[in-house]
Motif scaffolding. Structure first.
Motif, PDB file in Angstrom:
ATOM      1  N   LEU A 231      30.851 -55.077-112.782  1.00  0.00           N
ATOM      2  CA  LEU A 231      31.361 -54.687-111.481  1.00  0.00           C
ATOM      3  C   LEU A 231      31.924 -55.936-110.822  1.00  0.00           C
ATOM      4  CD1 LEU A 231      31.616 -52.433-109.400  1.00  0.00           C
ATOM      5  CD2 LEU A 231      29.375 -53.089-108.554  1.00  0.00           C
ATOM      6  N   LEU A 232      33.218 -55.933-110.522  1.00  0.00           N
ATOM      7  CA  LEU A 232      33.882 -57.106-109.983  1.00  0.00           C
ATOM      8  C   LEU A 232      34.012 -57.079-108.469  1.00  0.00           C
ATOM      9  CD1 LEU A 232      36.712 -57.412-112.631  1.00  0.00           C
ATOM     10  CD2 LEU A 232      34.460 -58.508-112.640  1.00  0.00           C
ATOM     11  N   ALA A 233      34.044 -55.885-107.898  1.00  0.00           N
ATOM     12  CA  ALA A 233      34.144 -55.732-106.451  1.00  0.00           C
ATOM     13  C   ALA A 233      33.699 -54.315-106.102  1.00  0.00           C
ATOM     14  CB  ALA A 233      35.571 -55.967-105.973  1.00  0.00           C
ATOM     15  N   ALA A 234      33.162 -54.149-104.906  1.00  0.00           N
ATOM     16  CA  ALA A 234      32.712 -52.823-104.478  1.00  0.00           C
ATOM     17  C   ALA A 234      32.838 -52.705-102.964  1.00  0.00           C
ATOM     18  CB  ALA A 234      31.261 -52.595-104.896  1.00  0.00           C
TER      19      ALA A 234
ATOM     20  N   THR B 221      35.656 -63.695-108.664  1.00  0.00           N
ATOM     21  CA  THR B 221      35.846 -64.182-110.038  1.00  0.00           C
ATOM     22  C   THR B 221      36.726 -65.427-110.139  1.00  0.00           C
ATOM     23  OG1 THR B 221      37.800 -62.813-110.455  1.00  0.00           O
ATOM     24  CG2 THR B 221      35.633 -61.818-110.926  1.00  0.00           C
ATOM     25  N   GLY B 222      37.423 -65.741-109.059  1.00  0.00           N
ATOM     26  CA  GLY B 222      38.311 -66.891-109.085  1.00  0.00           C
ATOM     27  C   GLY B 222      39.736 -66.575-109.487  1.00  0.00           C
ATOM     28  N   ARG B 223      40.019 -65.311-109.796  1.00  0.00           N
ATOM     29  CA  ARG B 223      41.389 -64.921-110.166  1.00  0.00           C
ATOM     30  C   ARG B 223      41.548 -63.408-110.042  1.00  0.00           C
ATOM     31  NH1 ARG B 223      41.852 -62.589-115.190  1.00  0.00           N
ATOM     32  NH2 ARG B 223      40.113 -62.849-116.593  1.00  0.00           N
ATOM     33  N   TYR B 224      42.812 -62.990-109.992  1.00  0.00           N
ATOM     34  CA  TYR B 224      43.107 -61.560-110.062  1.00  0.00           C
ATOM     35  C   TYR B 224      42.924 -61.103-111.512  1.00  0.00           C
ATOM     36  CZ  TYR B 224      45.578 -62.020-105.568  1.00  0.00           C
ATOM     37  OH  TYR B 224      45.914 -62.257-104.264  1.00  0.00           O
ATOM     38  N   PRO B 225      42.654 -59.827-111.726  1.00  0.00           N
ATOM     39  CA  PRO B 225      42.638 -59.339-113.106  1.00  0.00           C
ATOM     40  C   PRO B 225      44.048 -59.411-113.690  1.00  0.00           C
ATOM     41  CG  PRO B 225      42.426 -57.511-111.555  1.00  0.00           C
ATOM     42  CD  PRO B 225      42.377 -58.771-110.760  1.00  0.00           C
ATOM     43  N   ARG B 226      44.158 -59.544-115.009  1.00  0.00           N
ATOM     44  CA  ARG B 226      45.479 -59.580-115.650  1.00  0.00           C
ATOM     45  C   ARG B 226      46.140 -58.204-115.605  1.00  0.00           C
ATOM     46  NH1 ARG B 226      42.328 -62.046-119.602  1.00  0.00           N
ATOM     47  NH2 ARG B 226      42.291 -64.270-119.270  1.00  0.00           N
ATOM     48  N   GLU B 227      45.321 -57.160-115.784  1.00  0.00           N
ATOM     49  CA  GLU B 227      45.822 -55.785-115.815  1.00  0.00           C
ATOM     50  C   GLU B 227      44.927 -54.903-114.968  1.00  0.00           C
ATOM     51  OE1 GLU B 227      45.705 -54.963-120.011  1.00  0.00           O
ATOM     52  OE2 GLU B 227      47.834 -55.446-120.193  1.00  0.00           O
ATOM     53  N   LEU B 228      45.515 -53.797-114.508  1.00  0.00           N
ATOM     54  CA  LEU B 228      44.805 -52.856-113.658  1.00  0.00           C
ATOM     55  C   LEU B 228      45.275 -51.449-114.002  1.00  0.00           C
ATOM     56  CD1 LEU B 228      43.010 -52.482-111.061  1.00  0.00           C
ATOM     57  CD2 LEU B 228      45.142 -52.629-109.770  1.00  0.00           C
ATOM     58  N   SER B 229      44.346 -50.516-114.126  1.00  0.00           N
ATOM     59  CA  SER B 229      44.748 -49.128-114.390  1.00  0.00           C
ATOM     60  C   SER B 229      43.973 -48.170-113.486  1.00  0.00           C
ATOM     61  CB  SER B 229      44.536 -48.768-115.870  1.00  0.00           C
ATOM     62  OG  SER B 229      43.183 -48.960-116.230  1.00  0.00           O
ATOM     63  N   PRO B 230      44.317 -48.171-112.191  1.00  0.00           N
ATOM     64  CA  PRO B 230      43.673 -47.255-111.254  1.00  0.00           C
ATOM     65  C   PRO B 230      44.234 -45.839-111.385  1.00  0.00           C
ATOM     66  CG  PRO B 230      45.335 -48.512-110.120  1.00  0.00           C
ATOM     67  CD  PRO B 230      45.290 -49.024-111.535  1.00  0.00           C
ATOM     68  N   ASP B 231      43.562 -44.889-110.750  1.00  0.00           N
ATOM     69  CA  ASP B 231      44.061 -43.516-110.802  1.00  0.00           C
ATOM     70  C   ASP B 231      45.226 -43.340-109.821  1.00  0.00           C
ATOM     71  OD1 ASP B 231      43.048 -42.966-108.197  1.00  0.00           O
ATOM     72  OD2 ASP B 231      41.177 -42.194-108.995  1.00  0.00           O
ATOM     73  N   ALA B 232      45.810 -42.158-109.839  1.00  0.00           N
ATOM     74  CA  ALA B 232      47.017 -41.873-109.056  1.00  0.00           C
ATOM     75  C   ALA B 232      46.804 -42.005-107.549  1.00  0.00           C
ATOM     76  CB  ALA B 232      47.525 -40.470-109.379  1.00  0.00           C
TER      77      ALA B 232
ATOM     78  N   MET C  51      41.457 -56.015-104.641  1.00  0.00           N
ATOM     79  CA  MET C  51      41.947 -57.050-105.546  1.00  0.00           C
ATOM     80  C   MET C  51      41.668 -58.444-104.981  1.00  0.00           C
ATOM     81  SD  MET C  51      42.961 -55.572-108.256  1.00  0.00           S
ATOM     82  CE  MET C  51      41.467 -54.633-107.927  1.00  0.00           C
ATOM     83  N   GLU C  52      41.760 -58.593-103.665  1.00  0.00           N
ATOM     84  CA  GLU C  52      41.415 -59.872-103.039  1.00  0.00           C
ATOM     85  C   GLU C  52      39.923 -60.163-103.196  1.00  0.00           C
ATOM     86  OE1 GLU C  52      43.309 -62.214-102.107  1.00  0.00           O
ATOM     87  OE2 GLU C  52      45.217 -61.155-102.029  1.00  0.00           O
ATOM     88  N   GLU C  53      39.093 -59.138-103.056  1.00  0.00           N
ATOM     89  CA  GLU C  53      37.657 -59.312-103.245  1.00  0.00           C
ATOM     90  C   GLU C  53      37.348 -59.676-104.693  1.00  0.00           C
ATOM     91  OE1 GLU C  53      33.483 -56.861-102.874  1.00  0.00           O
ATOM     92  OE2 GLU C  53      35.093 -56.327-101.503  1.00  0.00           O
ATOM     93  N   THR C  54      38.040 -59.046-105.627  1.00  0.00           N
ATOM     94  CA  THR C  54      37.874 -59.383-107.044  1.00  0.00           C
ATOM     95  C   THR C  54      38.228 -60.845-107.279  1.00  0.00           C
ATOM     96  OG1 THR C  54      38.316 -57.119-107.751  1.00  0.00           O
ATOM     97  CG2 THR C  54      38.658 -58.854-109.383  1.00  0.00           C
ATOM     98  N   LYS C  55      39.333 -61.279-106.703  1.00  0.00           N
ATOM     99  CA  LYS C  55      39.742 -62.685-106.851  1.00  0.00           C
ATOM    100  C   LYS C  55      38.701 -63.625-106.246  1.00  0.00           C
ATOM    101  CE  LYS C  55      43.487 -65.910-105.938  1.00  0.00           C
ATOM    102  NZ  LYS C  55      44.764 -66.115-105.246  1.00  0.00           N
ATOM    103  N   GLU C  56      38.179 -63.262-105.097  1.00  0.00           N
ATOM    104  CA  GLU C  56      37.158 -64.090-104.446  1.00  0.00           C
ATOM    105  C   GLU C  56      35.897 -64.187-105.316  1.00  0.00           C
ATOM    106  OE1 GLU C  56      34.373 -63.703-100.525  1.00  0.00           O
ATOM    107  OE2 GLU C  56      36.501 -63.256-100.271  1.00  0.00           O
TER     108      GLU C  56
ATOM    109  N   GLY D 295      54.239 -59.327-109.449  1.00  0.00           N
ATOM    110  CA  GLY D 295      54.082 -60.752-109.706  1.00  0.00           C
ATOM    111  C   GLY D 295      52.640 -61.239-109.728  1.00  0.00           C
ATOM    112  N   LYS D 296      51.693 -60.364-109.375  1.00  0.00           N
ATOM    113  CA  LYS D 296      50.283 -60.748-109.370  1.00  0.00           C
ATOM    114  C   LYS D 296      49.521 -60.148-110.545  1.00  0.00           C
ATOM    115  CE  LYS D 296      49.717 -60.948-104.327  1.00  0.00           C
ATOM    116  NZ  LYS D 296      50.763 -60.105-103.747  1.00  0.00           N
ATOM    117  N   ILE D 297      49.670 -58.831-110.706  1.00  0.00           N
ATOM    118  CA  ILE D 297      48.859 -58.076-111.662  1.00  0.00           C
ATOM    119  C   ILE D 297      49.743 -57.047-112.347  1.00  0.00           C
ATOM    120  CG2 ILE D 297      46.856 -56.549-111.920  1.00  0.00           C
ATOM    121  CD1 ILE D 297      45.875 -57.638-109.175  1.00  0.00           C
ATOM    122  N   ASP D 298      49.621 -56.933-113.666  1.00  0.00           N
ATOM    123  CA  ASP D 298      50.300 -55.849-114.386  1.00  0.00           C
ATOM    124  C   ASP D 298      49.501 -54.574-114.135  1.00  0.00           C
ATOM    125  OD1 ASP D 298      52.248 -57.492-115.455  1.00  0.00           O
ATOM    126  OD2 ASP D 298      51.146 -57.850-117.303  1.00  0.00           O
ATOM    127  N   ALA D 299      50.102 -53.634-113.438  1.00  0.00           N
ATOM    128  CA  ALA D 299      49.386 -52.413-113.060  1.00  0.00           C
ATOM    129  C   ALA D 299      50.009 -51.196-113.719  1.00  0.00           C
ATOM    130  CB  ALA D 299      49.388 -52.251-111.552  1.00  0.00           C
TER     131      ALA D 299
END
Length: 71
Positions: free
Chosen positions: A6-9, A32-43, A25-30, A56-60
């Motif tokens: 769990l990276l952020a909640a 872990t120290g970085r944004y995730p490389r990829e993201l696959s959220p629902d619609a 995504m900002e909480e995740t970066k805080e 330019g930040k995350i491949d989504a």
């Protein structure tokens, strides 16, 4: 066995998901120290605002339309 972390909640009483993506995504970066490389959220996270924020930040990979659970 692959670990799942769990990276952020957050908990909210708002039904719409899309407005929460940048904050999570900002909480995740805080955390872990970085944004995730990829993201696959629902619609529910699909919006022009989110696409611009992610650019330019995350491949989504976000579906552009909702699919009913029975489909």
């Amino acid at each position: 066995m692959q670990k799942t972390r769990l990276l952020a909640a957050d908990v909210t009483n708002q039904a719409a998901d899309s407005q929460h993506l940048p904050m999570m995504m900002e909480e995740t970066k805080e955390n872990t120290g970085r944004y995730p490389r990829e993201l696959s959220p629902d619609a529910g996270y699909f919006s022009e605002t989110n696409l611009q924020w992610l650019k330019g930040k995350i491949d989504a990979y976000i579906p552009g339309e909702r699919v009913k659970h029975n489909e």
